[in-house]
Design a protein around this motif. Structure first.
Motif, PDB file in Angstrom:
ATOM      1  N   LEU A 192      40.727 -20.045  71.652  1.00  0.00           N
ATOM      2  CA  LEU A 192      41.560 -20.944  70.867  1.00  0.00           C
ATOM      3  C   LEU A 192      40.723 -22.056  70.260  1.00  0.00           C
ATOM      4  O   LEU A 192      40.867 -22.376  69.070  1.00  0.00           O
ATOM      5  CB  LEU A 192      42.673 -21.529  71.737  1.00  0.00           C
ATOM      6  CG  LEU A 192      43.564 -22.575  71.053  1.00  0.00           C
ATOM      7  CD1 LEU A 192      44.307 -21.971  69.862  1.00  0.00           C
ATOM      8  CD2 LEU A 192      44.572 -23.173  72.044  1.00  0.00           C
ATOM      9  N   CYS A 193      39.848 -22.641  71.044  1.00  0.00           N
ATOM     10  CA  CYS A 193      39.042 -23.759  70.527  1.00  0.00           C
ATOM     11  C   CYS A 193      38.084 -23.305  69.430  1.00  0.00           C
ATOM     12  O   CYS A 193      37.827 -24.054  68.477  1.00  0.00           O
ATOM     13  CB  CYS A 193      38.277 -24.421  71.671  1.00  0.00           C
ATOM     14  SG  CYS A 193      39.359 -25.346  72.791  1.00  0.00           S
ATOM     15  N   GLY A 194      37.591 -22.071  69.537  1.00  0.00           N
ATOM     16  CA  GLY A 194      36.760 -21.536  68.473  1.00  0.00           C
ATOM     17  C   GLY A 194      37.534 -21.401  67.175  1.00  0.00           C
ATOM     18  O   GLY A 194      37.027 -21.725  66.090  1.00  0.00           O
ATOM     19  N   VAL A 195      38.777 -20.953  67.278  1.00  0.00           N
ATOM     20  CA  VAL A 195      39.635 -20.825  66.099  1.00  0.00           C
ATOM     21  C   VAL A 195      39.941 -22.197  65.502  1.00  0.00           C
ATOM     22  O   VAL A 195      39.888 -22.393  64.285  1.00  0.00           O
ATOM     23  CB  VAL A 195      40.941 -20.080  66.460  1.00  0.00           C
ATOM     24  CG1 VAL A 195      41.953 -20.154  65.324  1.00  0.00           C
ATOM     25  CG2 VAL A 195      40.639 -18.625  66.811  1.00  0.00           C
ATOM     26  N   LEU A 196      40.252 -23.166  66.372  1.00  0.00           N
ATOM     27  CA  LEU A 196      40.543 -24.514  65.886  1.00  0.00           C
ATOM     28  C   LEU A 196      39.338 -25.093  65.156  1.00  0.00           C
ATOM     29  O   LEU A 196      39.476 -25.745  64.118  1.00  0.00           O
ATOM     30  CB  LEU A 196      40.931 -25.422  67.057  1.00  0.00           C
ATOM     31  CG  LEU A 196      42.201 -25.067  67.828  1.00  0.00           C
ATOM     32  CD1 LEU A 196      42.455 -26.096  68.928  1.00  0.00           C
ATOM     33  CD2 LEU A 196      43.410 -24.954  66.914  1.00  0.00           C
ATOM     34  N   SER A 197      38.169 -24.853  65.699  1.00  0.00           N
ATOM     35  CA  SER A 197      36.950 -25.386  65.097  1.00  0.00           C
ATOM     36  C   SER A 197      36.740 -24.855  63.685  1.00  0.00           C
ATOM     37  O   SER A 197      36.293 -25.578  62.791  1.00  0.00           O
ATOM     38  CB  SER A 197      35.746 -25.028  65.978  1.00  0.00           C
ATOM     39  OG  SER A 197      34.560 -25.542  65.434  1.00  0.00           O
ATOM     40  N   ASP A 198      37.104 -23.582  63.468  1.00  0.00           N
ATOM     41  CA  ASP A 198      36.864 -22.937  62.179  1.00  0.00           C
ATOM     42  C   ASP A 198      38.038 -23.041  61.211  1.00  0.00           C
ATOM     43  O   ASP A 198      37.896 -22.678  60.039  1.00  0.00           O
ATOM     44  CB  ASP A 198      36.553 -21.446  62.394  1.00  0.00           C
ATOM     45  CG  ASP A 198      35.249 -21.230  63.164  1.00  0.00           C
ATOM     46  OD1 ASP A 198      34.402 -22.138  63.140  1.00  0.00           O
ATOM     47  OD2 ASP A 198      35.102 -20.164  63.800  1.00  0.00           O
TER      48      ASP A 198
END
Length: 453
Positions: free
Chosen positions: A253-259
């Protein structure tokens, strides 16, 4: 009486409580229009008042009762007026006593009846007997459901699931709204695209716990996959996420939020507390270490955090409160709210030992909010003299308009009063403003002639 020759029915709607409940009101409004029933914002011309109630905590029920008292007085002014009550109050454990207290109400409808509201209100005028569904609520709208946006046209809510399986010990939501039930990803995407096609500039994803999306189907990281697909939709828009349980924060999830290109980079993540002992009694699934890790992960993804804390939970000691106070001072959350614990009938916390007195809880609440006021003021003052990106909530009048920073959710957070706005600014415009002054919960700015999104 045939539908074509019935009396004119005009309904005034009142939506109480959270934005999740507000979506239900929009679904009810769609059902009314489908049946040829009119909507009005003027109580004086309405002959039906529809109240969609909240019953989450004592203060919410008090607001519902106050609104019911107003509706009773309204009804008595003109013969033939009718009162319809919907929503969470009808699902609340104390509903039987409420119903006895308000015999003036013509129709009580359950959560599962929201999409049939038109038929039910029409039945009041045709004499058709009303039958309400039994058992726990199971209804969930989808992209094919008739729904009328009652928000300003530039933002709309995407409710991706309803109900809750978290079963926090203080919360009556599972007994009021039922078990977790998620929409399909395709349904959410179709509705999101439809909203964008109709001029919405800010998609606000909501649920009791958006991180639980898909978990009722045994899926993992479904929220991350959904956010990825929402981010790929065409158009210039903001994507805002509200109500993420810290236990649902994952690397994926945090990877998606970052991008995420469209993300409004302030995530609503209610933490409720930081003391291990309090979190354990609350049934929050994670303790202090995991909560801190969730905060750190969201922060590393480039997002600020808006959170809420509960004061006065049973067994909360002075040491527990001190830990929460120090945590708040340390983290300096972009946005923070708090509320005093209210014992809810039928919940485990209501019968826990060591109940904290209301006086003590309110004193702790006041101290924590004074700290947050200082934090918010310092953060806002630091913006003075710089450019801030805002979303306008109205067109300018005499060069002035109300806006929000992109960190701020509508009707919840700070406002920005913008001067020297050009005439072409409209609701939903995202643009830079130059901050001139600040207080704890608002900014004053002038429009920056540097272009808009």
């Amino acid at each position: 009486m045939k539908t074509s020759d019935r009396l004119e029915i005009l309904v005034s709607t009142v939506s109480l409580g959270c934005v999740k409940n507000f979506v239900d009101t929009e679904v009810a409004a769609g059902s009314l229009l489908r049946m040829g029933i009119g909507l009005t914002g003027d109580d004086a011309e309405a002959n039906v008042m529809l109240i969609n109630t909240c019953a989450f905590i004592e203060s919410a029920r008090a607001e519902s009762f106050q609104t019911l008292d107003y509706a009773v007085a309204w009804k008595q002014l003109v013969p033939g007026r009718k009162i319809v009550v919907a929503g969470c109050l009808v699902e609340w454990k104390g509903f039987a006593d409420v119903k006895k207290s308000y015999p003036e109400v013509d129709l009580w409808t359950r959560v599962d009846s929201v999409a049939a509201m038109g038929e039910k209100i029409l039945g009041l005028f045709t004499g058709k007997k009303n039958t309400e569904p039994k058992g726990k609520p199971t209804y969930l709208y989808d992209d094919k459901t008739d729904r009328i946006l009652l928000t300003p046209g530039h933002y709309g809510y995407l409710k991706i699931c309803d109900g809750c399986n978290n079963c926090c010990t203080y919360c009556a939501i599972p007994s009021i709204r039922g078990d977790l039930r998620s929409r399909t990803e395709k349904s959410v995407i179709r509705e999101a695209q439809s909203l964008l096609d109709n001029g919405v500039k800010e998609l606000i994803v909501i649920a009791q716990d958006i991180g639980a999306f898909g978990m009722d189907r045994g899926e993992k990281d479904s929220l991350a996959k959904l956010v990825e697909k929402l981010d790929r939709l065409d158009g210039d828009f903001l994507l805002r996420l509200l109500y993420l349980h810290p236990a649902r924060v994952t690397d994926r999830l945090c990877g998606v939020l970052s991008d995420c290109r469209h993300l409004a980079r302030c995530i609503e993540m209610p933490l409720q507390h930081i003391s291990d002992s309090v979190l354990l009694r609350m049934g929050r699934k994670i303790g202090e270490a995991e909560t801190r890790k969730a905060v750190e992960m969201i922060s590393r993804s480039g997002c600020a955090i808006r959170t809420t804390f509960m004061l006065g939970f049973p067994g909360e000691t002075a040491e527990d409160f001190r830990k929460l106070y120090d945590f708040t001072e340390e983290q300096r959350f972009a946005r923070m709210g708090a509320f005093v614990y209210s014992p809810e009938q039928g919940t485990p916390a209501a019968v826990m030992p060591d109940q904290v007195s209301a006086v003590t809880a309110k004193r702790r609440y006041g101290k924590l909010m004074r700290l947050q006021q200082e934090i918010s003021y310092e953060a806002n003052k630091a913006l003075v003299g710089g450019l801030v990106k805002v979303i306008f909530d109205q067109s300018p009048c005499k060069g002035k308009a109300l806006a929000r920073t992109v960190f701020d959710a509508p009707d919840i957070d700070n406002e920005v009063i913008v001067s020297k706005c050009p005439a072409w600014i409209g609701a939903g415009t995202i643009a830079d403003v130059l901050v001139k002054d600040a207080d704890a919960y608002g900014l004053k700015a002038v429009f920056h002639q540097g272009g808009n999104i």
